[in-house]
Scaffold this active site. Structure first.
Site, short mmCIF file in Angstrom:
data_model
loop_
_atom_site.label_atom_id
_atom_site.label_comp_id
_atom_site.label_asym_id
_atom_site.label_seq_id
_atom_site.Cartn_x
_atom_site.Cartn_y
_atom_site.Cartn_z
N GLU A 267 0.93 -1.17 0.05
CA GLU A 267 0.09 -0.01 -0.18
C GLU A 267 0.79 1.29 0.06
O GLU A 267 1.54 1.52 0.94
CB GLU A 267 -0.95 0.05 1.33
CG GLU A 267 -1.88 -1.13 1.37
CD GLU A 267 -2.96 -1.16 0.33
OE1 GLU A 267 -3.19 0.02 -0.06
OE2 GLU A 267 -3.48 -2.18 0.15
N CYS A 301 -2.07 9.55 2.21
CA CYS A 301 -1.75 8.68 0.88
C CYS A 301 -2.88 9.12 0.02
O CYS A 301 -2.83 9.11 -1.18
CB CYS A 301 -1.84 7.35 1.23
SG CYS A 301 -3.07 6.70 2.23
P1 NAD Z 1 8.55 4.85 4.48
O1 NAD Z 1 8.25 4.25 3.15
O2 NAD Z 1 9.54 5.73 4.64
O3 NAD Z 1 8.28 3.96 5.55
C1 NAD Z 1 7.31 2.97 5.87
C2 NAD Z 1 7.92 1.72 6.82
O4 NAD Z 1 8.85 1.28 6.16
C3 NAD Z 1 8.53 2.19 8.19
O5 NAD Z 1 8.06 1.65 9.21
C4 NAD Z 1 9.99 2.15 7.76
O6 NAD Z 1 10.60 2.03 8.88
C5 NAD Z 1 10.07 0.98 6.99
N1 NAD Z 1 11.05 0.66 6.10
C6 NAD Z 1 11.98 1.89 5.92
N2 NAD Z 1 12.92 1.32 5.08
C7 NAD Z 1 12.56 -0.15 4.97
C8 NAD Z 1 13.36 -1.28 4.35
N3 NAD Z 1 14.37 -1.29 3.49
N4 NAD Z 1 12.94 -2.59 4.61
C9 NAD Z 1 11.65 -2.63 5.26
N5 NAD Z 1 10.99 -1.55 6.09
C10 NAD Z 1 11.36 -0.29 5.67
O7 NAD Z 1 6.93 5.57 4.36
P2 NAD Z 1 6.63 6.71 5.42
O8 NAD Z 1 7.18 7.98 5.17
O9 NAD Z 1 6.53 6.05 7.11
O10 NAD Z 1 4.81 6.91 5.08
C11 NAD Z 1 4.65 7.70 3.99
C12 NAD Z 1 4.48 7.06 2.92
O11 NAD Z 1 3.30 6.02 2.94
C13 NAD Z 1 3.65 8.04 1.74
O12 NAD Z 1 4.24 7.80 0.35
C14 NAD Z 1 2.20 7.83 1.92
O13 NAD Z 1 1.41 8.08 0.66
C15 NAD Z 1 2.26 6.23 2.12
N6 NAD Z 1 0.98 5.57 2.73
C16 NAD Z 1 0.08 4.87 1.91
C17 NAD Z 1 -0.96 4.33 2.54
C18 NAD Z 1 -1.79 3.52 1.71
O14 NAD Z 1 -2.93 2.84 2.19
N7 NAD Z 1 -1.52 3.30 0.48
C19 NAD Z 1 -1.37 4.64 3.78
C20 NAD Z 1 -0.66 5.44 4.59
C21 NAD Z 1 0.77 5.93 4.03
#
Ligand code: NAD
Length: 527
Positions: A267, A301
């Site tokens: 997502e 998002c």
């Molecule tokens: P992010 O991708 O930076 O991090 C998300 C999660 O992934 C965090 O828990 C982070 O620690 C973890 N992570 C980071 N690197 C990783 C790796 N190499 N392997 C595994 N896990 C890792 O995103 P964010 O800044 O926390 O959230 C914002 C983003 O999320 C925006 O792009 C937003 O649109 C999206 N989002 C999508 C939805 C949806 O339902 N489609 C909902 C909410 C947020």
């Protein structure tokens, strides 16, 4: 290392909170983890330290997943009713303590308290739906075997996968991971949850509250840390990863999942479009647009990022929108419409998109570069921004929007679809047919008509995107099946007229079979 243990018996979440104890009902224990590193979670409005958490390493994650395997077996063996009862008990626990949880969400993300409450209420609706519908959607059912196999009884059922790893973001730290957690649990799986490093205390609260109502086994556990902790979870022995976050991280997670061929539901981000037709209720559209773009500081998002308005009503709509947005204000006080940027580094992205848009001829109708007053960003409306500029093509994730005029909804749909993202979207039109046609034509997983993000609060509707917005679905029946393994069973009820799966099969048998096949499938169809 000794941590302040914020969960009930058997849970694995060990956190060493600061002296300002969090409003989490918790017990002091002296549990240890192998992790020696810690990190702080901060209040984004004040930079005050809220709590300190361990950085879980590979060994911690592996041990947590191993514990979850036993819990998964116990949880899967409970009856549907027993699981439902426990999930509904969790739901009511969350609602009864909504004040405490909302305060924690407010402190850790900076969003207004009422927004935090709304987020929790929406999450609760999903726990309720998942708990009440899991049996109906996943239970064993007889399916038609077809004429050739009429001697068979065909059964389809959806079995739990085992342990599901949930990796969450920070922007909706309750609602977003709950879309995976509640559905995975309701489908009979155990869950290991890795919340964002910006919201570990909210994640800890959820795990702790579940352990209050399900103390027998660690069915929902927490691991905390940064990217490498998530990476370790994706490479661990989990049966599936439910990831929510950016598209860039999803690619890394997918590569990590490839290690064990672990399936993934992703997502990711969005660049949602908001279309306004000539016959739209412009007051309602302007109000919805302002909220969809600016609430939660645009850190949504499915937030509105691009607005396409049919020419005839462009000026009137823009007037109403600017009037609505003028009174919208960020801040930390209770009257503020939204809070600070939760992730400080996002401010640079927002600045970059505004600067690029203005340098390329875009007009700042409301706000502009001066709207950035760290840690806050005031509302920004940008008009006449070229379609290939960053503010139109990349996720801004701030309280900004671009607005453009289009000849009709068809052109609006075409521009909306010219994006590598495809998550949500909105159409405003009084013409039901035109609105539904535009909604169907948007290449996204969800569209709201004459409302904004309304689909997120309807638990029976699936939620998810395509392209850079990800794949797979949470919520609804599809969301339950996402966390289950379809199991097909064919039981022979009586001997077949022709035994096809035997070396004793004769030429005469094949002749009869081919005759039957011609009868059933060989009829000519007119084109
Ligand atoms: P992010 O991708 O930076 O991090 C998300 C999660 O992934 C965090 O828990 C982070 O620690 C973890 N992570 C980071 N690197 C990783 C790796 N190499 N392997 C595994 N896990 C890792 O995103 P964010 O800044 O926390 O959230 C914002 C983003 O999320 C925006 O792009 C937003 O649109 C999206 N989002 C999508 C939805 C949806 O339902 N489609 C909902 C909410 C947020």
């Amino acid at each position: 290392m000794v941590y302040w243990h914020a969960t009930a018996r058997n849970a694995t979440y060990d956190s060493h909170y600061s002296a300002r104890a969090l409003p989490v009902e918790a017990k002091m224990t002296t549990t240890t983890t192998s992790s020696t590193q810690t990190f702080d979670t901060l209040n984004p409005a004040t930079s005050e330290v809220i709590a300190t958490f361990p950085v879980c390493g590979e060994a911690d994650v592996a041990a947590t997943v191993a514990r979850a395997e036993g819990a998964a077996r116990w949880w899967a063996e409970l009856s549907w009713k027993d699981r439902q009862r426990r999930l509904l008990a969790w739901k009511s626990h969350v609602i009864r303590y909504i004040g405490r949880l909302a305060e924690l969400v407010h402190t850790e993300t900076g969003k207004p308290l009422a927004d935090a409450q709304l987020e929790i209420l929406l999450a609760v609706v999903h726990i309720d739906w998942a708990a009440r519908n899991a049996h109906r959607v996943l239970r064993p059912r007889r399916v038609r075997p077809g004429l050739v196999a009429f001697n068979q009884a065909a059964t389809l059922e959806y079995q739990p996968l085992g342990v599901v790893g949930v990796i969450g973001p920070w922007n909706y730290p309750v609602f977003t991971p709950m879309g995976s957690i509640a559905y995975a649990l309701a489908a009979g799986n155990a869950v290991v949850f890795k919340p964002s490093e910006l919201t570990p205390a909210v994640g800890g609260w959820l795990v702790s509250s579940f352990a209050e109502v399900v103390p027998e086994q660690p069915v929902l556990q927490l691991v905390t840390g940064f990217g490498p902790t998530g990476d370790a979870l994706a490479r661990s022995a989990v049966s599936k990863i439910a990831f929510t976050g950016s598209a860039a991280t999803a690619k890394k997670v997918m590569a990590a999942c490839a290690t064990n061929l672990t399936p993934l539901v992703a997502e990711c981000g969005g660049k949602d479009a908001f279309l306004v037709g000539a016959d739209a209720d412009l007051d309602a559209a302007a109000d919805a647009c302002a909220w969809g773009a600016m609430s939660n500081a645009g850190q949504t998002c499915i937030g509105v990022e691009r607005v396409y308005v049919v020419d005839d009503v462009y000026h009137t709509f823009l007037e109403k929108l600017t009037e609505r947005v003028t009174s919208v204000r960020p801040g930390e006080d209770r009257e503020a419409d939204y809070g600070p940027m939760t992730m400080p580094s996002q401010i640079e992205v927002i600045e970059n998109h505004i600067a690029d848009a203005v340098a390329r001829g875009g007009q700042a109708i409301i706000g502009g570069m001066a709207s950035v007053r760290k840690p806050y960003v005031g509302p920004v409306i940008l008009a006449d921004v070229p379609e290939d500029s960053k503010a139109v093509t990349e996720e801004t994730f701030g309280p900004t929007l671009t607005i453009s005029r289009v000849a009709d909804l068809t052109e609006g749909v075409a521009l909306a679809n010219a994006s590598r993202y495809g998550l949500g979207g909105t159409v405003f039109s009084r013409n039901k047919r035109a609105a539904m046609n535009a909604a169907r034509s948007l290449r996204s997983g969800m569209t709201a008509v004459n409302g904004v993000v309304s689909f997120a609060g309807i638990p029976s509707l699936p939620f998810g995107g395509s392209g850079d917005s990800g794949f797979g679905r949470i919520h609804g029946a599809d969301g339950l099946r996402e966390f289950a393994r379809p199991k097909a069973i064919a039981r022979q009820r009586m001997k077949p007229m022709v035994n096809l799966t035997s070396f004793g099969r004769t030429d005469e048998d094949m002749k009869r079979l081919l005759g039957l096949a011609t009868l059933l499938h060989g009829r000519r169809y007119k084109k």
